[in-house]
Design a protein around this motif. Structure first.
Motif, mmCIF file in Angstrom:
data_model
loop_
_atom_site.group_PDB
_atom_site.id
_atom_site.type_symbol
_atom_site.label_atom_id
_atom_site.label_comp_id
_atom_site.label_asym_id
_atom_site.label_seq_id
_atom_site.Cartn_x
_atom_site.Cartn_y
_atom_site.Cartn_z
ATOM 1 N N THR A 79 -2.243 3.979 3.653
ATOM 2 C CA THR A 79 -2.939 3.306 4.735
ATOM 3 C C THR A 79 -2.527 3.937 6.071
ATOM 4 O O THR A 79 -1.646 4.790 6.118
ATOM 5 N N MET A 125 -10.766 0.473 14.413
ATOM 6 C CA MET A 125 -10.914 1.001 13.052
ATOM 7 C C MET A 125 -11.974 0.229 12.276
ATOM 8 O O MET A 125 -12.805 0.825 11.570
ATOM 9 N N LEU A 126 -11.943 -1.083 12.405
ATOM 10 C CA LEU A 126 -12.918 -1.908 11.692
ATOM 11 C C LEU A 126 -14.329 -1.610 12.176
ATOM 12 O O LEU A 126 -15.254 -1.433 11.370
ATOM 13 N N MET A 167 -9.286 3.812 5.391
ATOM 14 C CA MET A 167 -9.633 2.445 5.026
ATOM 15 C C MET A 167 -9.652 2.382 3.493
ATOM 16 O O MET A 167 -10.656 2.079 2.850
ATOM 17 N N HIS A 169 -8.087 -2.749 4.024
ATOM 18 C CA HIS A 169 -7.786 -3.182 5.397
ATOM 19 C C HIS A 169 -6.441 -3.889 5.426
ATOM 20 O O HIS A 169 -6.296 -4.975 5.947
ATOM 21 N N VAL A 179 -4.198 -2.105 10.971
ATOM 22 C CA VAL A 179 -5.658 -2.066 11.124
ATOM 23 C C VAL A 179 -5.994 -2.610 12.505
ATOM 24 O O VAL A 179 -5.536 -3.696 12.878
#
Length: 361
Positions: free
Chosen positions: A12, A345-346, A7, A337, A341
């Motif tokens: 990424t 993951m968040l 993140m 982000h 994504v």
């Protein structure tokens, strides 16, 4: 070392479909299979840049693409203006100085966006050949209104060069419609691929300048790269990062299948979710929310905590975020982000941050 969820501002996360391509044997770069691959990638990139111009592929990081634009567009002593809102604006200015340009920097301050009236006044006062601006400043989590900035530059007949290294493929950019003269991006941000490639597109006006450029260049000679793209057998002048090209072709296929408008909408929703969640934790955003990036969120480190402790704690939980750069080191943490994504993951990121705030208090 255990796998971590990236993140970060880049590299990424890379989707499994793209990773699978990375594991394939690479094509030889002087074969019909490669010519077809490279031609298809070029077609995809033109759709994402939203341009009819050639998009050139360089084996380098995004900074290499920035340097290539400077080396190819300008002559010794050319006067250019860099509108800086953070670390990467300052980097572009440093590149212009390294190549002997008569460059000025207008510093809008870390955490601010370009102020159009101030920019207009600066362009009035002196005759600049080009204006250089960053679309998405990852050192601060701020996004500039490039379309409006380009409109100001056009009033003064000034070329506009856009660092879209961390933004292209994640937030709207329309090269031809907005009248942008040079746009730079790279593989490891919104294009959901491993590091190793930068991509550059120039307008007709910029190509005219390239014909007059007297700055030194060899590996980053964009005229050589353009000749290869326009060949009956599209290729690069030198051995490219073939496996990464294969990966970006797959990733751009995926983005275009989703549809760029949908991609932009999804990225905006993610940005909104991150901002709301960190505020609900009682944390403060670093920039004004009106100019906050949908691709990266900068969060002020609350009193009584150390940025390094939070970052290390989250890393132990498998979530890699980064701290501030320059004078913001120790003052903010940055949650990237962009690109690939997922909700999982968040949520893992939010949980790790919440745990860090509880356990480190």
């Amino acid at each position: 070392m255990k796998n971590r969820i990236l993140m970060t501002p880049g590299p990424t996360m890379v989707p499994k479909e793209v990773l699978d391509v990375c594991h394939l044997q690479p094509y030889h770069h002087r074969t019909p299979e490669y010519f077809k691959l490279f031609s298809d990638l070029n077609s995809n990139l033109k759709k994402i840049f939203k341009t009819n111009m050639d998009v050139l592929t360089l084996t380098s990081s995004g900074t290499g693409g920035m340097e290539a634009v400077v080396a190819n567009l300008f002559k010794r002593g050319d006067k250019v203006l860099v509108a800086s809102i953070g670390h990467f604006g300052e980097r572009f200015y440093d590149i212009t100085k390294a190549y002997g340009l008569d460059s000025d920097i207008i510093d809008f301050g870390w955490g601010n966006a370009v102020h159009l009236d101030i920019l207009n006044d600066a362009l009035k006062k002196d005759k600049y050949k080009a204006l250089i601006v960053t679309q998405n400043e990852t050192s601060t989590g701020v996004t500039n209104d490039v379309k409006s900035i380009a409109d100001v530059a056009k009033k003064h007949g000034t070329l506009i060069v856009v660092d879209a290294v961390s933004s292209l493929g994640g937030i709207p950019l329309n090269m031809d419609e907005w009248g942008l003269d040079a746009v730079i991006t790279c593989s490891q941000k919104c294009l959901m691929s491993p590091p190793g490639l930068s991509f550059v597109a120039l307008s007709e006006r910029a190509w005219q300048m390239a014909e007059e450029s007297d700055l030194p260049k060899y590996y980053f000679d964009l005229k050589k790269a353009r000749k290869g793209v326009q060949s009956e057998k599209p290729e690069n002048p030198y051995t490219p990062a073939v496996s990464t090209i294969m990966a970006v072709k797959k990733a751009t296929d995926m983005l275009l299948n989703i549809g760029m408008d949908t991609v932009y909408k999804n990225q905006h929703a993610i940005g909104e979710k991150v901002r709301k969640t960190v505020k609900d934790m009682g944390l403060k955003l670093f920039p004004d929310e009106a100019i906050s990036s949908d691709l990266l969120t900068a969060v002020q480190v609350p009193e009584g905590y150390k940025a390094g402790d939070i970052i290390n704690y989250m890393s132990e939980k498998g979530i890699l975020v980064t701290g501030g750069q320059g004078h913001l080191k120790g003052k903010i943490i940055r949650i990237g982000h962009m690109g690939y994504v997922t909700d999982e993951m968040l949520n893992l990121t939010f949980n790790a941050l919440k745990s860090a705030l509880l356990d480190l208090s």
